[in-house]
Design a protein around this motif. Structure first.
Motif, PDB file in Angstrom:
ATOM      1  N   THR A 156      30.341 105.479  25.274  1.00  0.00           N
ATOM      2  CA  THR A 156      30.339 104.024  25.447  1.00  0.00           C
ATOM      3  C   THR A 156      29.701 103.364  24.233  1.00  0.00           C
ATOM      4  O   THR A 156      28.940 103.989  23.501  1.00  0.00           O
ATOM      5  N   GLY A 157      30.004 102.095  24.043  1.00  0.00           N
ATOM      6  CA  GLY A 157      29.458 101.352  22.917  1.00  0.00           C
ATOM      7  C   GLY A 157      30.384 100.219  22.535  1.00  0.00           C
ATOM      8  O   GLY A 157      31.560 100.200  22.915  1.00  0.00           O
ATOM      9  N   GLU A 158      29.872  99.276  21.772  1.00  0.00           N
ATOM     10  CA  GLU A 158      30.666  98.134  21.349  1.00  0.00           C
ATOM     11  C   GLU A 158      31.783  98.567  20.395  1.00  0.00           C
ATOM     12  O   GLU A 158      31.733  99.649  19.819  1.00  0.00           O
ATOM     13  N   SER A 159      32.766  97.699  20.230  1.00  0.00           N
ATOM     14  CA  SER A 159      33.841  97.973  19.275  1.00  0.00           C
ATOM     15  C   SER A 159      33.257  98.089  17.868  1.00  0.00           C
ATOM     16  O   SER A 159      32.369  97.323  17.482  1.00  0.00           O
ATOM     17  N   GLY A 160      33.756  99.076  17.126  1.00  0.00           N
ATOM     18  CA  GLY A 160      33.314  99.242  15.751  1.00  0.00           C
ATOM     19  C   GLY A 160      32.097 100.112  15.573  1.00  0.00           C
ATOM     20  O   GLY A 160      31.615 100.288  14.454  1.00  0.00           O
ATOM     21  N   THR A 161      31.580 100.712  16.656  1.00  0.00           N
ATOM     22  CA  THR A 161      30.383 101.554  16.523  1.00  0.00           C
ATOM     23  C   THR A 161      30.711 102.996  16.141  1.00  0.00           C
ATOM     24  O   THR A 161      29.810 103.752  15.776  1.00  0.00           O
ATOM     25  N   GLY A 162      31.989 103.405  16.244  1.00  0.00           N
ATOM     26  CA  GLY A 162      32.366 104.750  15.813  1.00  0.00           C
ATOM     27  C   GLY A 162      32.609 105.730  16.932  1.00  0.00           C
ATOM     28  O   GLY A 162      32.361 106.922  16.780  1.00  0.00           O
ATOM     29  N   LYS A 163      33.144 105.257  18.058  1.00  0.00           N
ATOM     30  CA  LYS A 163      33.346 106.151  19.204  1.00  0.00           C
ATOM     31  C   LYS A 163      34.357 107.253  18.896  1.00  0.00           C
ATOM     32  O   LYS A 163      34.164 108.407  19.277  1.00  0.00           O
ATOM     33  N   GLU A 164      35.456 106.904  18.198  1.00  0.00           N
ATOM     34  CA  GLU A 164      36.439 107.938  17.873  1.00  0.00           C
ATOM     35  C   GLU A 164      35.876 108.946  16.879  1.00  0.00           C
ATOM     36  O   GLU A 164      36.205 110.134  16.927  1.00  0.00           O
ATOM     37  N   LEU A 165      35.000 108.508  15.990  1.00  0.00           N
ATOM     38  CA  LEU A 165      34.389 109.437  15.039  1.00  0.00           C
ATOM     39  C   LEU A 165      33.520 110.465  15.755  1.00  0.00           C
ATOM     40  O   LEU A 165      33.494 111.642  15.384  1.00  0.00           O
ATOM     41  N   VAL A 166      32.804 110.023  16.784  1.00  0.00           N
ATOM     42  CA  VAL A 166      31.999 110.958  17.572  1.00  0.00           C
ATOM     43  C   VAL A 166      32.905 111.940  18.310  1.00  0.00           C
ATOM     44  O   VAL A 166      32.627 113.141  18.374  1.00  0.00           O
ATOM     45  N   GLY A 224      19.597  92.439  -1.587  1.00  0.00           N
ATOM     46  CA  GLY A 224      20.870  92.448  -0.872  1.00  0.00           C
ATOM     47  C   GLY A 224      20.769  93.216   0.434  1.00  0.00           C
ATOM     48  O   GLY A 224      21.266  92.775   1.475  1.00  0.00           O
ATOM     49  N   LEU A 225      20.111  94.375   0.403  1.00  0.00           N
ATOM     50  CA  LEU A 225      19.925  95.164   1.627  1.00  0.00           C
ATOM     51  C   LEU A 225      19.066  94.406   2.629  1.00  0.00           C
ATOM     52  O   LEU A 225      19.329  94.428   3.842  1.00  0.00           O
ATOM     53  N   ALA A 226      18.033  93.729   2.132  1.00  0.00           N
ATOM     54  CA  ALA A 226      17.178  92.940   3.026  1.00  0.00           C
ATOM     55  C   ALA A 226      17.988  91.843   3.709  1.00  0.00           C
ATOM     56  O   ALA A 226      17.802  91.560   4.905  1.00  0.00           O
ATOM     57  N   PHE A 227      18.903  91.227   2.970  1.00  0.00           N
ATOM     58  CA  PHE A 227      19.756  90.184   3.533  1.00  0.00           C
ATOM     59  C   PHE A 227      20.694  90.773   4.591  1.00  0.00           C
ATOM     60  O   PHE A 227      20.886  90.186   5.661  1.00  0.00           O
ATOM     61  N   LEU A 228      21.286  91.922   4.293  1.00  0.00           N
ATOM     62  CA  LEU A 228      22.207  92.547   5.240  1.00  0.00           C
ATOM     63  C   LEU A 228      21.509  92.925   6.545  1.00  0.00           C
ATOM     64  O   LEU A 228      22.121  92.904   7.619  1.00  0.00           O
ATOM     65  N   LYS A 229      20.231  93.271   6.466  1.00  0.00           N
ATOM     66  CA  LYS A 229      19.489  93.661   7.670  1.00  0.00           C
ATOM     67  C   LYS A 229      19.245  92.480   8.601  1.00  0.00           C
ATOM     68  O   LYS A 229      18.927  92.666   9.779  1.00  0.00           O
ATOM     69  N   LYS A 230      19.397  91.256   8.069  1.00  0.00           N
ATOM     70  CA  LYS A 230      19.186  90.071   8.901  1.00  0.00           C
ATOM     71  C   LYS A 230      20.471  89.613   9.597  1.00  0.00           C
ATOM     72  O   LYS A 230      20.419  88.771  10.485  1.00  0.00           O
ATOM     73  N   TYR A 231      21.594  90.160   9.176  1.00  0.00           N
ATOM     74  CA  TYR A 231      22.877  89.743   9.727  1.00  0.00           C
ATOM     75  C   TYR A 231      23.098  90.410  11.088  1.00  0.00           C
ATOM     76  O   TYR A 231      22.637  91.525  11.331  1.00  0.00           O
ATOM     77  N   ALA A 232      23.800  89.738  11.995  1.00  0.00           N
ATOM     78  CA  ALA A 232      23.949  90.235  13.370  1.00  0.00           C
ATOM     79  C   ALA A 232      24.969  91.362  13.516  1.00  0.00           C
ATOM     80  O   ALA A 232      24.955  92.083  14.492  1.00  0.00           O
ATOM     81  N   TRP A 233      25.919  91.504  12.595  1.00  0.00           N
ATOM     82  CA  TRP A 233      26.942  92.545  12.601  1.00  0.00           C
ATOM     83  C   TRP A 233      27.714  92.610  13.916  1.00  0.00           C
ATOM     84  O   TRP A 233      27.705  93.644  14.596  1.00  0.00           O
ATOM     85  N   PRO A 234      28.398  91.521  14.286  1.00  0.00           N
ATOM     86  CA  PRO A 234      29.177  91.566  15.529  1.00  0.00           C
ATOM     87  C   PRO A 234      30.295  92.597  15.484  1.00  0.00           C
ATOM     88  O   PRO A 234      30.733  93.087  16.528  1.00  0.00           O
ATOM     89  N   GLY A 235      30.790  92.927  14.275  1.00  0.00           N
ATOM     90  CA  GLY A 235      31.841  93.940  14.151  1.00  0.00           C
ATOM     91  C   GLY A 235      31.322  95.330  13.890  1.00  0.00           C
ATOM     92  O   GLY A 235      32.098  96.264  13.669  1.00  0.00           O
TER      93      GLY A 235
END
Length: 482
Positions: free
Chosen positions: A167-177, A344-355
């Protein structure tokens, strides 16, 4: 009375000291060393009831030493520790017969609990098999505690054929697991067949899964094998299982119970030998309450649950993920190498990443193709994400459950952009309450007070809606003319 003797091996003096003291207080006798040579001497002399060892030692890798230990003392349990917290390490530890693998830094209480179990029970006897693990292909990247739990779960599940529900949200990598479970498991020499329930017309799903006979329906001009037949001897991955129609659910339940099925239009039972892995980004328990998913099938699929965390809950993995994707894209597209700056990494860590991770990979592909800068900084990343943030300012028409998640995401994103890592206390709940009550009132008015229809409209469980109506003191008014 001593619980037993533990042989501790680690070239880090601080770790040896801490582990020795903790185990001593827990009632074990402890002997500690910094090298593999001394450990081998102790094992050869018959000393010790349990080994706790770092993987990388100054004179020999623990993975190279373990086969000799197993040949000499097959039932001596070994707990491995490593700062190289990758899926490869976890899998290799399991393949070499480790009783348990603990990524560093580990919890001392967990170490003591595992040590107690290891000495009290027989260790698993796993066949040692040399096998290269291609992490670039598996794409399971990350060193966060959440991903360590996933790695350890995969390592255990490669030793058996148990049915798994991911289980998990879309885009988390379920098929990869699912692919990792197949490619590292006992069925890796068989086929891996994936089918997405949401991508197939409902009237064709049974034919897709079980095949059909010639003349079974209009247009069936020849016999066709289904995915079950194609996956025989291997693994069948059923993605978005929550979208499977009830009729197909009944057929799938029989396969899981009896190990056989019939094709559409066929009468002869067909035996099947496959491992089932299912996945869903929906709450299957909620679908059961709504009468859309069979409870008996849920229990058949949920033998071993694995839940993948969203990217926003493991942002410490962003540096590894960015490096991995940039390197992969550089190789695939023959583009100049790129990296993300610290700001740049610090900025990315603040983003919500809905996808989730899928959205991150798409972002890395975009900046790799559009920019010549070798070092990608916050200005470029803000520019590339700005269109997404603008597009999210208008809330979509959505059920209340989805809307609540959207509100939280927008609020979190807004304050993250202002330099705050968390929402001000109570703000989200206050705004949600202010929007929640009128939405519930509107839905009840639209359905003339029918709570079942209102719950369905809002995307809520009926009991949840009733509780909210009671807590918010909403009076239900019915219009007899409707």
């Amino acid at each position: 009375m001593s619980k037993g003797t533990v042989l501790v091996v680690d070239d880090d003096n601080a770790i040896r000291t801490v582990v020795t003291q903790a185990l001593g207080r827990a009632g074990f006798d402890v002997r500690a060393t910094s090298n593999a040579a001394t450990l081998w001497k102790w094992v050869s002399n018959g000393d010790g009831d349990l080994i706790i060892s770092d993987v990388v030692l100054p004179d020999e890798n623990a993975f190279d030493l373990m086969p000799r230990i197993k040949r000499l003392r097959a039932h001596l349990p070994i707990i491995l520790m490593s700062a190289q917290n990758t899926l490869s390490t976890a899998i290799t530890a399991a393949e070499h017969g480790a009783y348990e693998y603990l990524p560093k830094p580990f919890d001392l209480k967990e170490l003591i609990a595992v040590s107690n179990r290891a000495i009290a029970t027989q260790p698993r006897q796993n066949k040692i098999e040399e096998k290269a693990v291609d992490e670039e292909e598996l794409l399971l990247i990350g060193r966060s505690p959440a991903m360590q739990d996933i790695y350890r779960g995969i390592a255990r599940l490669t030793q058996n054929d148990l049915t798994v529900l991911i289980t998990g949200e879309s885009g988390t990598g379920k098929e990869l697991v699912a692919r990792a479970l197949h490619e590292l498991g006992q069925r890796r020499h068989g086929p891996f067949i994936a089918i997405n329930m949401a991508a197939i017309p409902r009237e064709l799903i049974e034919s897709e899964l079980f095949g059909h006979e010639k003349g079974a329906f209009t247009g069936a001009n020849q016999q066709v094998k289904g995915r079950f037949a194609q996956a025989d001897g291997g693994t069948l991955f059923l993605d978005e299982i929550g979208d499977m129609p009830m009729e197909a659910q009944t057929r799938l339940l029989r396969v899981l119970q009896e190990g056989e099925y019939t094709s559409v239009g066929g009468r002869q039972a067909i035996k099947t030998d496959i491992r089932i892995i299912a996945a869903s980004n929906k709450d299957l328990r909620q679908l059961i309450d709504q009468g859309l998913f069979r409870e008996d099938l849920y229990f058949r699929l949920n033998v071993v649950p694995l839940h993948l965390p969203p990217l926003r809950n493991r942002v410490e993995d962003l540096p590894d993920l960015c490096r991995h994707f940039l390197k992969k894209i550089e190789k695939e597209e023959k583009l100049p190498p790129k990296s993300i700056s610290a700001d740049g990494l610090a900025f990315l860590k603040k983003y919500a990443w809905p996808g989730n991770v899928r959205e991150l990979e798409n972002l890395m592909r975009r900046i790799s193709a559009l920019y010549n800068d070798e070092l990608i900084g916050v200005d470029i990343l803000r520019l590339e994400l700005s269109d997404l943030l603008k597009a999210e300012t208008t809330l979509p028409q959505a059920p209340l459950g989805s809307l609540a998640e959207t509100i939280e995401m927008h609020l979190a994103q807004y304050f993250a952009n202002q330099g705050n890592k968390a929402l001000p206390p109570g703000l989200y709940q206050r705004i949600l309450r202010e929007m929640e009550e009128p939405l519930i009132r509107l839905s009840l008015s639209a359905t003339n007070g029918n709570q079942i229809k209102a719950a369905d409209m809002l995307g809520l469980n009926r009991n949840t809606l009733r509780k909210k109506i009671r807590d918010l003191k909403i009076d239900i008014v019915r219009n007899p003319k409707k």
